[in-house]
Motif scaffolding. Structure first.
Motif, mmCIF file in Angstrom:
data_model
loop_
_atom_site.group_PDB
_atom_site.id
_atom_site.type_symbol
_atom_site.label_atom_id
_atom_site.label_comp_id
_atom_site.label_asym_id
_atom_site.label_seq_id
_atom_site.Cartn_x
_atom_site.Cartn_y
_atom_site.Cartn_z
ATOM 1 N N ASP A 103 0.839 -1.194 0.000
ATOM 2 C CA ASP A 103 0.000 0.000 0.000
ATOM 3 C C ASP A 103 0.877 1.248 0.000
ATOM 4 O OD1 ASP A 103 0.826 0.493 2.648
ATOM 5 O OD2 ASP A 103 -1.084 -0.083 3.533
ATOM 6 N N SER A 104 0.262 2.415 0.093
ATOM 7 C CA SER A 104 1.007 3.677 0.015
ATOM 8 C C SER A 104 1.967 3.892 1.177
ATOM 9 C CB SER A 104 0.037 4.854 -0.081
ATOM 10 O OG SER A 104 -0.771 4.901 1.080
ATOM 11 N N ARG A 105 1.804 3.154 2.269
ATOM 12 C CA ARG A 105 2.717 3.237 3.416
ATOM 13 C C ARG A 105 3.790 2.155 3.381
ATOM 14 N NH1 ARG A 105 -1.071 2.316 7.905
ATOM 15 N NH2 ARG A 105 -2.258 1.382 6.234
ATOM 16 N N GLY A 106 3.752 1.311 2.322
ATOM 17 C CA GLY A 106 4.719 0.228 2.217
ATOM 18 C C GLY A 106 4.321 -1.019 2.980
ATOM 19 N N LYS A 107 3.089 -1.047 3.459
ATOM 20 C CA LYS A 107 2.596 -2.221 4.193
ATOM 21 C C LYS A 107 2.136 -3.284 3.202
ATOM 22 C CE LYS A 107 2.610 -0.365 8.387
ATOM 23 N NZ LYS A 107 3.271 -0.874 9.512
ATOM 24 N N PRO A 108 2.496 -4.559 3.445
ATOM 25 C CA PRO A 108 2.068 -5.637 2.531
ATOM 26 C C PRO A 108 0.555 -5.835 2.548
ATOM 27 C CG PRO A 108 3.757 -6.388 4.082
ATOM 28 C CD PRO A 108 3.346 -5.033 4.519
ATOM 29 N N LEU A 109 0.001 -6.013 1.360
ATOM 30 C CA LEU A 109 -1.421 -6.329 1.219
ATOM 31 C C LEU A 109 -1.616 -7.810 0.925
ATOM 32 C CD1 LEU A 109 -2.383 -3.233 -0.940
ATOM 33 C CD2 LEU A 109 -2.989 -3.619 1.454
ATOM 34 N N VAL A 110 -0.835 -8.336 -0.003
ATOM 35 C CA VAL A 110 -0.906 -9.742 -0.362
ATOM 36 C C VAL A 110 0.403 -10.135 -1.036
ATOM 37 C CG1 VAL A 110 -1.969 -9.351 -2.626
ATOM 38 C CG2 VAL A 110 -2.348 -11.508 -1.465
ATOM 39 N N ALA A 111 0.815 -11.387 -0.848
ATOM 40 C CA ALA A 111 2.033 -11.894 -1.477
ATOM 41 C C ALA A 111 1.674 -12.974 -2.484
ATOM 42 C CB ALA A 111 2.985 -12.455 -0.417
#
Length: 81
Positions: free
Chosen positions: A69-77
């Motif tokens: 996401d825009s904060r660099g947090k993973p959404l899905v791998a």
């Protein structure tokens, strides 16, 4: 939707070799990262207009891709666990 091309001839998911990284991402995806063999993001490509493309992927083997996401947090791998 990931349209990347990988070599899996090593047989181990942590040894993928990327030849092309490209695809279509959901609205909330800001960038797509390449996961190194240890799980860290070793390269990143921005998503522009829901499209991502990395013409020159990292040469080292990796274990997959991750949508961020825009904060660099993973959404899905990809591939998943």
């Amino acid at each position: 939707m990931d349209l990347s091309v990988v070599d899996l001839s090593g047989g181990d998911r942590s040894e993928m070799r990327f030849f092309r990284i490209e695809g279509i991402a959901a609205d909330q995806v800001s960038s797509v990262g390449v996961l190194g063999s240890n799980g860290d993001v070793v390269a990143r490509v921005p998503v522009v207009g829901n499209i991502y493309a990395m013409p020159t992927p990292p040469g080292a083997p990796g274990r997959g891709l991750v949508a961020l996401d825009s904060r660099g947090k993973p959404l899905v791998a990809l591939p998943g666990p």
